[in-house]
Design a protein around this motif. Sequence first.
Motif, short mmCIF file in Angstrom:
data_model
loop_
_atom_site.label_atom_id
_atom_site.label_comp_id
_atom_site.label_asym_id
_atom_site.label_seq_id
_atom_site.Cartn_x
_atom_site.Cartn_y
_atom_site.Cartn_z
N ILE A 150 0.87 -1.17 0.00
CA ILE A 150 0.00 0.00 0.00
C ILE A 150 0.91 1.22 0.00
CG2 ILE A 150 -1.85 1.22 1.20
CD1 ILE A 150 -2.55 -1.46 2.56
N PHE A 151 0.61 2.17 -0.90
CA PHE A 151 1.50 3.32 -0.99
C PHE A 151 0.77 4.60 -1.39
CE2 PHE A 151 1.88 0.56 -4.71
CZ PHE A 151 1.55 1.40 -5.76
N PRO A 152 1.35 5.75 -0.96
CA PRO A 152 0.78 7.05 -1.31
C PRO A 152 0.81 7.29 -2.82
CG PRO A 152 2.37 7.25 0.48
CD PRO A 152 2.50 5.86 -0.07
N SER A 153 -0.04 8.20 -3.26
CA SER A 153 -0.18 8.49 -4.69
C SER A 153 1.13 8.93 -5.34
CB SER A 153 -1.26 9.55 -4.91
OG SER A 153 -0.95 10.76 -4.24
N LEU A 154 2.01 9.54 -4.59
CA LEU A 154 3.31 9.97 -5.10
C LEU A 154 4.06 8.80 -5.74
CD1 LEU A 154 5.68 12.05 -5.23
CD2 LEU A 154 6.30 11.28 -2.93
N TYR A 155 3.86 7.59 -5.22
CA TYR A 155 4.55 6.40 -5.73
C TYR A 155 3.67 5.58 -6.67
CZ TYR A 155 7.60 7.97 -2.10
OH TYR A 155 8.40 8.76 -1.32
N GLY A 156 2.54 6.18 -7.05
CA GLY A 156 1.63 5.55 -8.00
C GLY A 156 1.56 6.43 -9.25
N TYR A 157 0.36 6.99 -9.48
CA TYR A 157 0.17 7.83 -10.66
C TYR A 157 0.15 9.30 -10.33
CZ TYR A 157 -0.77 3.37 -12.82
OH TYR A 157 -0.64 2.09 -13.26
N GLY A 158 0.39 9.66 -9.06
CA GLY A 158 0.47 11.06 -8.66
C GLY A 158 -0.81 11.82 -8.97
N SER A 159 -0.65 13.01 -9.49
CA SER A 159 -1.80 13.87 -9.76
C SER A 159 -2.46 13.55 -11.10
CB SER A 159 -1.38 15.34 -9.73
OG SER A 159 -0.41 15.59 -10.73
N GLN A 160 -1.94 12.56 -11.82
CA GLN A 160 -2.51 12.17 -13.11
C GLN A 160 -3.57 11.09 -12.92
OE1 GLN A 160 -1.54 13.79 -15.99
NE2 GLN A 160 -0.41 15.00 -14.50
N ALA A 161 -4.71 11.29 -13.54
CA ALA A 161 -5.72 10.24 -13.56
C ALA A 161 -5.23 9.17 -14.53
CB ALA A 161 -7.06 10.79 -14.01
N ASN A 162 -5.59 7.92 -14.28
CA ASN A 162 -5.20 6.83 -15.16
C ASN A 162 -6.37 5.86 -15.23
OD1 ASN A 162 -4.06 4.63 -16.46
ND2 ASN A 162 -2.10 4.86 -15.44
N ALA A 163 -7.06 5.85 -16.37
CA ALA A 163 -8.25 5.01 -16.57
C ALA A 163 -9.24 5.32 -15.45
CB ALA A 163 -7.88 3.55 -16.66
N ILE A 164 -9.54 4.34 -14.60
CA ILE A 164 -10.52 4.58 -13.53
C ILE A 164 -9.86 5.03 -12.22
CG2 ILE A 164 -12.18 2.95 -14.51
CD1 ILE A 164 -11.40 0.99 -12.27
N ILE A 165 -8.58 5.28 -12.25
CA ILE A 165 -7.85 5.72 -11.06
C ILE A 165 -7.87 7.25 -11.01
CG2 ILE A 165 -5.66 5.70 -9.82
CD1 ILE A 165 -4.97 3.14 -11.47
N PRO A 166 -8.54 7.81 -9.99
CA PRO A 166 -8.57 9.28 -9.87
C PRO A 166 -7.19 9.84 -9.52
CG PRO A 166 -10.28 8.24 -8.52
CD PRO A 166 -9.36 7.16 -8.98
N PRO A 167 -6.98 11.13 -9.77
CA PRO A 167 -5.72 11.76 -9.37
C PRO A 167 -5.51 11.63 -7.86
CG PRO A 167 -7.12 13.31 -10.58
CD PRO A 167 -7.91 12.07 -10.37
N ASN A 168 -4.26 11.61 -7.45
CA ASN A 168 -3.88 11.56 -6.03
C ASN A 168 -4.53 10.40 -5.28
OD1 ASN A 168 -2.31 13.94 -6.38
ND2 ASN A 168 -4.17 15.13 -6.26
N SER A 169 -4.47 9.22 -5.88
CA SER A 169 -5.05 8.03 -5.25
C SER A 169 -3.97 7.12 -4.68
CB SER A 169 -5.84 7.22 -6.29
OG SER A 169 -6.97 7.92 -6.71
N PRO A 170 -3.98 6.92 -3.35
CA PRO A 170 -3.13 5.87 -2.80
C PRO A 170 -3.59 4.54 -3.38
CG PRO A 170 -4.01 7.27 -1.05
CD PRO A 170 -4.74 7.61 -2.32
N LEU A 171 -2.67 3.59 -3.56
CA LEU A 171 -3.01 2.33 -4.20
C LEU A 171 -2.61 1.13 -3.35
CD1 LEU A 171 -1.80 3.15 -7.83
CD2 LEU A 171 -4.13 3.32 -6.92
N ILE A 172 -3.26 0.01 -3.64
CA ILE A 172 -2.96 -1.27 -3.02
C ILE A 172 -2.65 -2.25 -4.15
CG2 ILE A 172 -3.84 -3.19 -1.64
CD1 ILE A 172 -6.06 -1.18 -0.70
N PHE A 173 -1.56 -2.97 -4.02
CA PHE A 173 -1.28 -4.06 -4.94
C PHE A 173 -1.06 -5.32 -4.14
CE2 PHE A 173 -0.52 -0.73 -7.99
CZ PHE A 173 -0.90 -1.30 -9.19
#
Length: 182
Positions: free
Chosen positions: A144-167
């Motif tokens: 689990i990580f903050p959006s900075l280590y994901g897609y940041g402020s960019q939306a990506n498909a169904i991922i909103p901007p600034n979204s922390p993610l779980i893999f």
Amino acid sequence: MKKAGALLLSLVWIFSSCVSDEENAQIIFDKDIQKIEKYITQNPIASVKEEIDGGTGIRIYWTELSGSGDKVSVGDTVFVNYTGKLLSNLVFDTSIESIAKANNVYDANRTYEPLEFIIGLGMVIPGFEYGVFNIEKGDKASVIFPSLYGYGSQANAIIPPNSPLIFEIELVDIKDNPLADD
């Protein structure tokens, strides 16, 4: 009334332009950490080992330890099964066909198999790579990580901007870097 509204908008613009990008990034990071902590409180992960990197906010929860001792090195080619989710538990991508079908993200034109990439070349988002780099072959973990280590402020498909993610990841295999010294 219109003058007051215009004055208010001008003041908002002036004060918002006084906040640096670095300060904005810190505010987003702090909010992400709060969201992650809330998620973990509401959705505890049964784990056999945990690691939290205080500097990055990245968390790894091992759900299975293989004990293989096979660790990843920069330049290695890795093969990873994964499921990516938002903190709402909405699955946005997976390498596993049955999970794709169960979560309505199945694509008949896609081949479902472990993701193959070379560690250290930035071929995947940083939080995902960090997780893979820190587990052993055969391990399963939730990263689990903050959006900075994901897609940041960019939306990506169904991922909103600034979204922390779980893999949820499983390191299936490692091919040693052919250029590495043995």
